[in-house]
Design an enzyme around this catalytic site. Structure first.
Site, PDB file in Angstrom:
ATOM      1  N   TYR A  17      44.904   4.285 -39.912  1.00 32.71           N
ATOM      2  CA  TYR A  17      44.076   4.410 -38.860  1.00 32.71           C
ATOM      3  C   TYR A  17      43.458   3.035 -38.228  1.00 32.71           C
ATOM      4  CZ  TYR A  17      44.432   9.326 -39.218  1.00 32.71           C
ATOM      5  OH  TYR A  17      44.983  10.537 -39.328  1.00 32.71           O
ATOM      6  N   HIS A  22      40.562   4.839 -32.022  1.00 35.26           N
ATOM      7  CA  HIS A  22      39.536   5.532 -32.347  1.00 35.26           C
ATOM      8  C   HIS A  22      38.561   4.633 -33.147  1.00 35.26           C
ATOM      9  CE1 HIS A  22      38.099   9.232 -31.442  1.00 35.26           C
ATOM     10  NE2 HIS A  22      38.659   9.957 -32.271  1.00 35.26           N
ATOM     11  N   TYR A  68      36.417  11.883 -41.967  1.00 31.08           N
ATOM     12  CA  TYR A  68      37.152  11.779 -40.880  1.00 31.08           C
ATOM     13  C   TYR A  68      36.239  11.847 -39.582  1.00 31.08           C
ATOM     14  CZ  TYR A  68      41.386  11.523 -43.406  1.00 31.08           C
ATOM     15  OH  TYR A  68      42.230  10.945 -44.085  1.00 31.08           O
ATOM     16  N   ASN A  70      35.769  13.804 -37.301  1.00 30.88           N
ATOM     17  CA  ASN A  70      35.007  14.840 -36.767  1.00 30.88           C
ATOM     18  C   ASN A  70      33.900  15.445 -37.759  1.00 30.88           C
ATOM     19  OD1 ASN A  70      36.906  15.466 -38.770  1.00 30.88           O
ATOM     20  ND2 ASN A  70      37.587  17.603 -37.705  1.00 30.88           N
ATOM     21  N   ASP A  95      34.074   4.230 -29.485  1.00 26.40           N
ATOM     22  CA  ASP A  95      35.265   4.381 -28.550  1.00 26.40           C
ATOM     23  C   ASP A  95      34.710   5.205 -27.288  1.00 26.40           C
ATOM     24  OD1 ASP A  95      35.789   6.160 -30.566  1.00 26.40           O
ATOM     25  OD2 ASP A  95      37.814   6.461 -29.359  1.00 26.40           O
ATOM     26  N   ASN A 116      34.714  13.861 -30.891  1.00 27.65           N
ATOM     27  CA  ASN A 116      34.290  14.690 -31.949  1.00 27.65           C
ATOM     28  C   ASN A 116      33.370  14.099 -32.743  1.00 27.65           C
ATOM     29  OD1 ASN A 116      35.944  16.804 -31.347  1.00 27.65           O
ATOM     30  ND2 ASN A 116      37.835  15.930 -32.201  1.00 27.65           N
TER      31      ASN A 116
END
Length: 194
Positions: A17, A22, A68, A70, A95, A116
């Site tokens: 990631y 994100h 993560y 969320n 973001d 999220n």
């Protein structure tokens, strides 16, 4: 006390990631930590990378949740409870689909706009939306069904450069942003275009 005590950069953990759209918020905090010569350390009780730094004479905490996206609120909640930080003293860097790459906006309060990370932070702060936000533009893929894969991809190099320039530009004003002297920087940052 005026200003923000907890500065949170949102992203997803793990090499796959890194540098994705994100993770723009996490990039902002990483850049601020480098500028401030602060090393972020993995802190289990805060579910994230954590560091302390002085900005404009004020002690601030830097946090990149390693949950993560969320579940970002879990990390924010842990630090707020430990250091007795109110939602109004939290600044979340994230973001933002609704603004173009190369642009940045400051905002206080508001909804989560489907983000999220923000959704979880709002719920873990007892539905309090009064925290500050630094919104880094990543643009929109054009259709809601494409959002999930879009935010988890790396931006093409021209877009990525714009995002990086936006981060650099806003960090030139990090003392005013953290001290909540937004009136002095908002006009410049809101009209800045990389």
């Amino acid at each position: 006390m005026a200003g923000f005590r907890l500065l949170v950069g949102l992203g997803n953990p793990g090499a796959e990631y890194e540098d994705t759209r994100h993770n723009a918020g996490a990039q902002w905090i990483e850049a601020l930590a480098r500028m401030s010569q602060c090393s972020l350390r993995s802190e289990k009780k805060f579910f994230g990378q954590f560091g302390k730094v002085f900005i404009g004479g004020q002690e601030c905490y830097l946090l990149i949740p390693t949950t993560y996206m969320n579940l970002s609120g879990k990390a924010v909640q842990a630090v707020c409870q430990f250091y007795k930080i109110s939602p109004q003293e939290v600044l979340v860097v994230h973001d933002e689909l609704d603004i173009a790459p190369g642009t940045i906006k400051l905002k206080k309060g508001g909804g989560h706009g489907g983000h999220n990370g923000l959704k979880d932070i709002i719920s873990k702060l007892g539905n309090n939306r009064d925290f500050g936000r630094v919104r880094i533009g990543i643009g929109h893929p054009g259709h809601a069904s494409q959002v999930a894969s879009y935010v988890l991809k790396k931006a093409p190099s021209d877009e990525y450069q714009k995002i990086e320039q936006t981060i650099d530009e806003s960090l030139r004003y990090h003392q005013d942003i953290v001290a909540d002297n937004w009136n002095s920087v908002m006009n410049h940052l809101h009209s800045f275009k990389a």
